[in-house]
Enzyme design. Structure first.
Site, mmCIF file in Angstrom:
data_model
loop_
_atom_site.group_PDB
_atom_site.id
_atom_site.type_symbol
_atom_site.label_atom_id
_atom_site.label_comp_id
_atom_site.label_asym_id
_atom_site.label_seq_id
_atom_site.Cartn_x
_atom_site.Cartn_y
_atom_site.Cartn_z
ATOM 1 N N VAL A 318 19.418 7.162 -26.348
ATOM 2 C CA VAL A 318 18.811 8.272 -25.672
ATOM 3 C C VAL A 318 18.640 8.187 -24.405
ATOM 4 C CG1 VAL A 318 17.692 8.958 -27.894
ATOM 5 C CG2 VAL A 318 16.669 7.703 -26.215
ATOM 6 N N VAL A 324 6.274 7.656 -16.518
ATOM 7 C CA VAL A 324 4.824 7.143 -16.232
ATOM 8 C C VAL A 324 4.017 8.260 -15.478
ATOM 9 C CG1 VAL A 324 3.716 5.292 -14.509
ATOM 10 C CG2 VAL A 324 6.051 4.918 -15.635
ATOM 11 N N CYS A 533 8.306 1.627 13.938
ATOM 12 C CA CYS A 533 8.545 2.493 15.036
ATOM 13 C C CYS A 533 9.043 3.650 14.725
ATOM 14 C CB CYS A 533 9.109 1.681 16.258
ATOM 15 S SG CYS A 533 7.918 0.614 17.049
#
Length: 664
Positions: A318, A324, A533
């Site tokens: 599957v 989460v 930067c």
């Protein structure tokens, strides 16, 4: 008894009703609102720790974040104390801490959920999970996955040739599956087939039609009958950012006509019995269970039809997608999910069983590739704040005099008259006056000091505008955006591009919060800026119950005291997808394991040195040192540098090459 020593009478203690009432009214008018002291419960609610972190993360009485690596089975660690102890081992921040016990607990939980679902529905098959190596290829973690997965015959999934090599060398669990996905050439397929001779159980999943002929030819040449699978390109669309993983235009998989063509070709080659697995994947982080159900229904029907066509079907994979709950909202928001792991397992088992029952087909062994749900929780990234750039001054504006420019008087009048009823109109006026002040300055009609006062007045108006609408049911969008404009910038010892690439690339949300001082009210509002930067090296979106928020509640920095933040649920993808922007390399990493006496540092993985990251871009450290030495000699000859200065420069240069790429 002396009269002076006698207690006063009751009547002398009670003032007249008039006096009592007046005194009480004066007290009520002069008293400031009483606010309850800040508690750790307030921090738990603010940062939503229980919503996304249970059962692994909480706060102790000292206001420190704690980690319970074994979940609700007991045992916890003070994260601040752990970080300080690791620093004493000469490992500097930023620091990635992996808790192997959390990984073990996650593997146990998903297997327990499928076992419960199988028992509930009296499913006659079994579950065999596999971990997708692409989620986190770190050797120490994969070795833990294999070790903790052995009781469940937990296997691995490879999505590339290098990952196949890792899996073949690492997976030594009898009965565990090795799912071979991704693009495949002749070497990939032959290597996978030969893995059978080592006792492995590789299943080669056909994802492109050209792979089929390579597999048939390799089988005949090597005299190995492989176990083959195919990946179906379902019509069911996923949800969230990875919804395009399925559907007609998906990158991987075979359409229904192509699936039937595979069946016919295998039958011609007398290899139809080798086709034993059907695989599908509708995307990572599937937030809605309804999408999972729909995909399962379609895939189950394809599975039983393949079985009826004579294929030797035994496995239904599957795929991944088990989500989460990054923000703890338990919704279909892309950073959340509206189901539990048990819900997911129940739906997989029930849907597949029903499809097989209708057709009278034996149920398959169920396979899932749940990587994110297994490894996200096990790592915590801890980093320190280097300093902050605070919002414009919070001083009360001074009253402009009659001789001051009219713009200053207009801005001060706006400041005085801001109310909930006037906030929108007057804020717009304040914006206009600020722009006019800049124009007047550019044309020489306003002095630098007057412009500075105008800007201070403007920001005072902004702060008051936010204040007067703080309790309103509706806040105009441009007023709401002032939260971010007035936020401080906290500079963090970290590269977003190296350690949190998904926050930059796809605006992924991760829980971020202080790991200490959680018994104090976070009175500042800030965004985070990293060491690079690059203007994209920042974090300006944070988890919230409603959508996202653009500032994070933080504490004011204290002189000579460190301030530590943690990023949580970042154990999947972030480590391997990080890049070397500005040559900030891998962070230090430690593996922590709970013991009866507390914990032990199982493994230490040193972060990149400057020599190592320079090597990635083909610089040789010795050559660079020699170049600096030669230039120093020329500078000495020209009297542009002293001998002591040249030696100091070379010492700094050599020492820097052996150091961590982050600030210490």
């Amino acid at each position: 008894m002396n009269m002076a020593q006698q207690p006063p009478s009751a009547s002398s203690l009670s003032p007249s009703p008039r006096l009592h009432r007046a005194t009480l009214e004066n007290m009520l008018q002069s008293a400031e609102p009483v606010t309850a002291p800040w508690t750790i419960e307030d921090s738990e609610e603010l940062y939503r720790i229980h919503s996304w972190g249970e059962p692994y993360f909480s706060i102790n009485a000292d206001g420190h974040l704690t980690v319970s690596p074994r979940g609700d089975r007991g045992g916890s660690l003070d994260l601040l104390e752990l970080v300080e102890a690791i620093k004493q081992r000469n490992l500097n921040l930023p620091l990635l801490i992996r808790f192997s016990d959390i990984l073990e607990d996650r593997i146990e939980r998903i297997n327990a959920c499928f076992a419960k679902a199988i028992a509930r529905y009296k499913y006659s098959g079994v579950y065999r999970g596999v971990f997708p190596v692409k989620c986190n290829q770190q050797r120490q973690l994969l070795e833990d996955v294999v070790r903790y997965g052995k009781p469940y015959q937990f296997g691995l999934e490879a999505g590339s040739k290098p990952e196949l090599l890792i899996a073949l060398a690492t997976l030594d669990t009898p009965g565990a599956l090795l799912i071979c996905n991704g693009y495949k050439d002749k070497d990939y397929i032959e290597t996978a087939m030969l893995g059978q001779r080592l006792g492995q159980q590789p299943i080669i999943v056909i994802e492109q039609m050209n792979e089929l002929e390579i597999a048939i030819e390799a089988s005949q040449r090597l005299n190995i009958r492989p176990v083959l699978g195919l990946r179906a390109k379902l019509s069911t669309k996923g949800s969230g950012r990875w919804g395009i993983s399925a559907g007609d235009r998906a990158k991987f998989g075979l359409t229904v006509p192509e699936i039937l063509a595979v069946v016919d070709r295998l039958r011609q080659a007398n290899m139809l019995d080798c086709l034993q697995l059907l695989h599908f994947h509708i995307g990572s982080q599937i937030s809605a269970i309804s999408v999972v159900k729909e995909a399962l229904r379609e895939a189950s029907r394809i599975y039983v039809e393949l079985a009826e066509l004579g294929a030797g079907m035994r496995y239904l994979d599957v795929g991944g997608g088990l989500a989460v709950d990054y923000d703890g909202s338990k919704t279909t928001f892309y950073a959340s999910k509206n189901y539990s792991t048990q819900n997911y397992a129940n739906d997989v088992v029930a849907e597949v069983q029903e499809a097989c029952r209708i057709k009278g087909i034996a149920v398959p062994t169920l396979v899932s590739e749940s990587g994110r749900a297994l490894v996200s929780h096990q790592s915590v990234l801890v980093f320190d704040v280097l300093g902050s750039s605070d919002a414009p001054s919070h001083e009360e504006p001074t009253v402009p005099g009659d001789d001051d420019h009219v713009i200053l008087r207009e801005l001060y009048e706006i400041y005085q008259n801001l109310t909930p009823n006037t906030v929108q109109e007057l804020y717009n006026d304040a914006v206009q006056f600020k722009e006019e002040a800049i124009s007047l300055f550019n044309f020489g009609y306003l002095s630098l000091s007057a412009r500075a006062r105008a800007e201070r007045l403007f920001w005072a108006c902004c702060r008051k505008a936010l204040s007067v609408v703080s309790d309103a049911d509706y806040i105009p969008e441009d007023i709401e955006e002032l939260h971010q404009s007035l936020a401080s910038i906290y500079y963090i010892n970290l590269s977003v591009f190296q350690s949190m690439p998904d926050t930059w690339a796809i605006e992924q949300l991760f829980p971020i919060l202080p790991i200490h001082r959680l018994d104090e009210e976070p009175s500042c509002r800030g965004t985070l800026a990293d060491l690079t930067c690059d203007s994209d090296g920042k974090i300006t979106t944070f988890i919230d119950l409603r959508d996202v928020k653009h500032v994070l509640e933080l504490h004011p920095l204290k002189l000579d005291q460190p301030y530590y933040l943690g990023m949580f649920l970042g154990g999947a993808y972030q480590e391997i997808m990080g890049n070397l922007h500005n040559l900030f390399g891998d962070t230090n990493a430690v593996h922590i394991h709970m013991t009866p006496k507390g914990y032990q540092v199982e493994q230490v993985v040193k972060g990149d040195t400057m020599t190592e990251v320079l090597g990635y871009v083909q610089y040789d450290a010795e050559d660079m040192i020699e170049n600096i030495r030669k230039r120093s000699e020329r500078a000495l000859q020209d009297s542009r540098i002293t001998l002591e200065e040249s030696q100091l420069l070379i010492q700094h240069y050599e020492r820097s090459l052996s150091q961590y790429t982050y600030l210490t």
